[in-house]
Enzyme design. Structure first.
Site, mmCIF file in Angstrom:
data_model
loop_
_atom_site.group_PDB
_atom_site.id
_atom_site.type_symbol
_atom_site.label_atom_id
_atom_site.label_comp_id
_atom_site.label_asym_id
_atom_site.label_seq_id
_atom_site.Cartn_x
_atom_site.Cartn_y
_atom_site.Cartn_z
ATOM 1 N N THR A 11 8.942 -4.163 -5.010
ATOM 2 C CA THR A 11 8.270 -3.886 -3.733
ATOM 3 C C THR A 11 8.601 -4.957 -2.700
ATOM 4 O OG1 THR A 11 6.481 -2.775 -4.886
ATOM 5 C CG2 THR A 11 5.996 -3.517 -2.667
ATOM 6 N N GLU A 60 -3.313 -7.662 -6.610
ATOM 7 C CA GLU A 60 -2.158 -6.904 -6.090
ATOM 8 C C GLU A 60 -1.189 -7.826 -5.338
ATOM 9 O OE1 GLU A 60 -0.576 -4.193 -6.390
ATOM 10 O OE2 GLU A 60 -0.833 -2.777 -4.744
HETATM 11 N N1 HSE Z 1 2.916 0.660 1.240
HETATM 12 C C1 HSE Z 1 3.609 -0.166 0.322
HETATM 13 C C2 HSE Z 1 5.090 -0.129 0.631
HETATM 14 C C3 HSE Z 1 3.352 0.311 -1.061
HETATM 15 O O1 HSE Z 1 5.583 0.964 0.929
HETATM 16 O O2 HSE Z 1 5.745 -1.164 0.591
HETATM 17 C C4 HSE Z 1 4.034 -0.500 -2.108
HETATM 18 O O3 HSE Z 1 3.751 -0.022 -3.364
#
Ligand code: HSE
Length: 305
Positions: free
Chosen positions: A180, A128
């Site tokens: 992300t 990941e």
């Molecule tokens: N918790 C993470 C974010 C998840 O919100 O950046 C990313 O998929």
């Protein structure tokens, strides 16, 4: 030759108020991942989808997670991974986590390794990491533990499974990509104390709502004072989708993970379908392609097909 095929579900993360600490596996959509172990050595990867993901094991999420297991546990033989990906990368519903958790669960079962959830999570996080540039487990943990999970402490793998009342989930996935890493970079580095107080009250409220089957409390707690104001600007028609969903009787919802997907919780399927119709209506006016799913919580995570 040994082989196994697993179903790797999508997941919602953050659940509005719990940035990086809440995750939930869902029944749809999902990827299918096959793993074969034969004589020889090394890892080869094949993608049957059109997403153009790297098949170089050192650049592919499943490849990196498996390599981490192979090196640490001194696993023998050649590994062939075949991925049928349905969860579009950059969707906010855990596409990378599906590959990372899928491969470690598949290898564990195929080779009878009997690893603990914590060990599986460690290897999956190595995979990941290359997708988001950070070690967070909110999409991975529910795929390994099933259902809804609270990641109380990522470094020490303190993961708590949260039981949930029946819930229907509507997901809108606009077919745009949000990285992300970018969606994390733009977040504030510091948070005013008054916002932090409201936010942690809501995270506690959401957990209490789930534990007590208190839908009204869950609904009140799904508010985000920190992340949503920044990230919602990246999602076309965000406010309209949310407003129309709430008009249809959604309990609450918002951005899934780093977006662009949005989700809404409902008490019954009829409402969840009405919300899907309302989301479609809003998105039809944007001219942006999208997909919707009406689904429910996946209590098992990655499973053998
Ligand atoms: N918790 C993470 C974010 C998840 O919100 O950046 C990313 O998929």
């Amino acid at each position: 030759m040994k082989s196994i095929k697993v179903k790797c579900p999508a997941s919602l993360s953050n659940l509005v108020c719990g940035y990086d600490i809440f995750g939930m596996a869902v029944e749809a959509p999902y990827d299918i991942l096959e793993l074969k172990n034969t004589d020889g050595e090394g890892i080869s990867i094949q993608h049957t989808d059109d997403y153009g993901l790297s098949t170089d094991p050192s650049k592919n999420i499943a490849g990196v997670a498996l390599q981490s297991m192979v090196s640490e546990l001194k696993l023998k033989g050649h590994f062939e991974i075949i991925i049928h990906k349905n969860i579009k990368p950059g969707s906010g519903i855990g596409s990378s986590a599906a590959s990372a958790a899928g491969i470690v669960v598949a290898a564990n079962l195929l080779l009878g390794l009997e690893l603990t959830h914590q060990q599986l999570l460690t290897f999956a996080m190595d995979g990941e990491m290359i997708a988001s540039g950070s070690r967070h487990a909110d999409n991975l943990a529910p795929l390994i533990y099933g259902g809804m999970t609270l990641i109380r402490d990522t470094d020490n793998f303190d993961i708590i499974s949260i039981p949930s009342p029946p819930l229907f989930i509507t997901i809108l996935h606009p077919q745009i990509e949000i990285k992300t890493s970018y969606a994390r970079e733009i977040l504030p580095k510091e948070v005013p104390l008054k916002d932090a107080v409201k936010q942690w009250a809501n995270t506690a409220g959401l957990v209490a709502g789930f534990l007590q089957n208190d839908y009204a409390l869950m609904s009140r707690s799904m508010q985000d004072f920190i992340i949503e104001p920044v990230r919602s600007k990246l999602i076309p028609a965000y406010d309209a989708v949310k407003k129309e969903s709430m008009h249809c009787g959604a309990l609450g919802g918002g951005i899934s993970g780093s977006g662009p997907s949005m989700f809404m919780f409902s008490k019954d399927e009829q409402k969840a379908r009405a919300i899907s119709d309302a989301m479609c209506k809003v998105y039809n006016s944007t001219g942006i392609a999208y997909k919707t799913y009406v689904t429910s919580i996946n209590q098992k995570g990655v499973t053998v097909v």
